[in-house]
Design a protein around this motif. Structure first.
Motif, short mmCIF file in Angstrom:
data_model
loop_
_atom_site.label_atom_id
_atom_site.label_comp_id
_atom_site.label_asym_id
_atom_site.label_seq_id
_atom_site.Cartn_x
_atom_site.Cartn_y
_atom_site.Cartn_z
N TYR A 94 -30.98 29.25 1.87
CA TYR A 94 -30.83 30.13 3.04
C TYR A 94 -31.12 31.59 2.71
O TYR A 94 -30.69 32.51 3.40
CB TYR A 94 -29.41 30.00 3.63
CG TYR A 94 -28.30 30.40 2.70
CD1 TYR A 94 -27.80 31.70 2.70
CD2 TYR A 94 -27.75 29.49 1.80
CE1 TYR A 94 -26.79 32.08 1.84
CE2 TYR A 94 -26.74 29.86 0.94
CZ TYR A 94 -26.26 31.14 0.96
OH TYR A 94 -25.27 31.51 0.09
N ASP B 251 -20.24 26.47 -7.09
CA ASP B 251 -20.25 25.76 -5.79
C ASP B 251 -21.67 25.40 -5.33
O ASP B 251 -21.83 24.50 -4.52
CB ASP B 251 -19.43 26.42 -4.67
CG ASP B 251 -20.14 27.57 -3.91
OD1 ASP B 251 -21.30 27.86 -4.21
OD2 ASP B 251 -19.48 28.14 -3.04
N ASP B 252 -22.71 26.07 -5.88
CA ASP B 252 -24.09 25.70 -5.52
C ASP B 252 -24.38 24.25 -5.94
O ASP B 252 -25.24 23.59 -5.34
CB ASP B 252 -25.12 26.59 -6.24
CG ASP B 252 -25.15 28.02 -5.71
OD1 ASP B 252 -24.62 28.27 -4.61
OD2 ASP B 252 -25.70 28.88 -6.42
N HIS C 128 -24.62 30.10 -8.49
CA HIS C 128 -23.18 30.39 -8.35
C HIS C 128 -22.35 29.12 -8.50
O HIS C 128 -22.84 28.04 -8.15
CB HIS C 128 -22.88 30.97 -6.96
CG HIS C 128 -23.79 32.06 -6.53
ND1 HIS C 128 -24.70 31.92 -5.50
CD2 HIS C 128 -23.95 33.32 -7.02
CE1 HIS C 128 -25.38 33.05 -5.36
NE2 HIS C 128 -24.95 33.91 -6.27
N HIS D 223 -30.29 32.79 -5.33
CA HIS D 223 -30.85 31.43 -5.19
C HIS D 223 -32.36 31.49 -5.39
O HIS D 223 -32.96 30.63 -6.03
CB HIS D 223 -30.53 30.85 -3.82
CG HIS D 223 -29.07 30.55 -3.62
ND1 HIS D 223 -28.62 29.72 -2.61
CD2 HIS D 223 -27.97 30.95 -4.29
CE1 HIS D 223 -27.29 29.65 -2.67
NE2 HIS D 223 -26.88 30.38 -3.68
ZN ZN Z 1 -24.91 30.27 -4.20
#
Ligand code: ZN
Length: 278
Positions: free
Chosen positions: A132, A14-15, A12, A137
């Motif tokens: 997380y 911002d990752d 995404h 992810h």
């Molecule tokens: Zn992400």
């Protein structure tokens, strides 16, 4: 084109914050940097309804990603055009275009094409926990790991150009000592937030598995500036946003990487260089 190239592959917009210091540091050293974003984060939060609607969030976040990449000096940016799968257990998981649903052969092929075109020596992605546990992810971890191997194998995807052997594959890592320190700080503050239900013993990886500890203190301000470009994600009630600046600064002044695969031998302790032996 620089002879050294670094490619970060994430799910995404911002990752990439997880390796923004490395992108700045190696860019300053003349390394050509690139980022792959599997989705446009279409089902993420909208911090301020004035910034986006659920209908145009993907488009807005693409713009934010481009602005963040610009701050990071990343001139090579690819979107894989999949859809954000949302958090685990949400109906978005089942959307036919959701990244977590994609056939591996297709997603790996897209990554192999980029790897064979950009020819990076170092590839970085999430670890098997996805940081997380976000399904996208974990999916990008799986497909990037497969692509590391497939890109080097001329028998696989022969139509996507000549084979390219990436020298090293790294996973971004949260060392358990840092997670524990954060947990202790939260306890001392009697912090009751979104992370308070998580067990620090199960987050992150043992410190001895971290192969590169990168001191990115000097890039703090620029890191923050690139992070701030993701305006739709800047929820003031977010856990990170509530941390006092000195705690946040300490957390962000270091980036940790786990060597997942190498064609140039193991990393040596205290070397702390993603491009060591290249
Ligand atoms: Zn992400």
């Amino acid at each position: 084109m620089s002879t050294k190239r670094l490619l970060g592959v994430f799910a995404h917009p911002d990752d990439e914050g997880t390796m923004s210091g490395a992108l700045l540091q190696y860019s300053a050293l003349g390394v050509e940097t690139g980022l792959v974003c599997a989705t446009r984060g279409e089902v993420g939060e909208i911090a301020d309804p004035a910034l986006a609607t659920p209908e145009n969030l993907g488009q807005v976040r693409e713009g934010e990603m481009r602005a963040a990449a610009e701050v990071l000096g990343v001139h090579n940016l690819w979107f894989l055009d999949y859809r954000d799968s949302g958090m685990a257990g949400t109906p978005e998981n089942a959307h036919p275009h959701a990244f977590a649903q994609v056939q591996a052969a297709e997603a790996v092929g897209k990554l192999v094409a980029i790897i064979r075109q950009f020819r990076p020596q170092v590839l970085v992605t999430f670890d098997e926990t996805g940081g997380y546990g976000h399904p996208d992810h974990i999916a990008i971890y799986r497909h990037t790991t497969s692509a590391f191997h497939a890109a080097a194998d001329g028998v696989q995807y022969p139509e996507l150009g000549p084979a390219h052997s990436v020298a090293k594959l790294y996973y971004t890592a949260f060392p358990r000592s840092a997670v524990q320190a954060m947990g202790e700080w939260m306890q001392s503050q009697e912090y009751e937030g979104s992370f308070s239900g998580l067990d620090p013993e199960k987050l992150g990886i043992p410190d001895e598995l971290v192969s590169v500890w990168l001191n990115v203190e000097q890039w703090q301000t620029t890191k923050d500036r690139s992070w701030a470009m993701h305006r739709t994600q800047m929820d003031p009630n977010n856990f990170m946003a509530q941390l006092p600046p000195e705690v946040l600064r300490k957390w962000r002044s270091r980036e940790c990487y786990q060597l997942a695969a190498s064609r140039v031998g193991p990393d040596v302790p205290d070397e702390n260089d993603l491009f060591a032996h290249i």
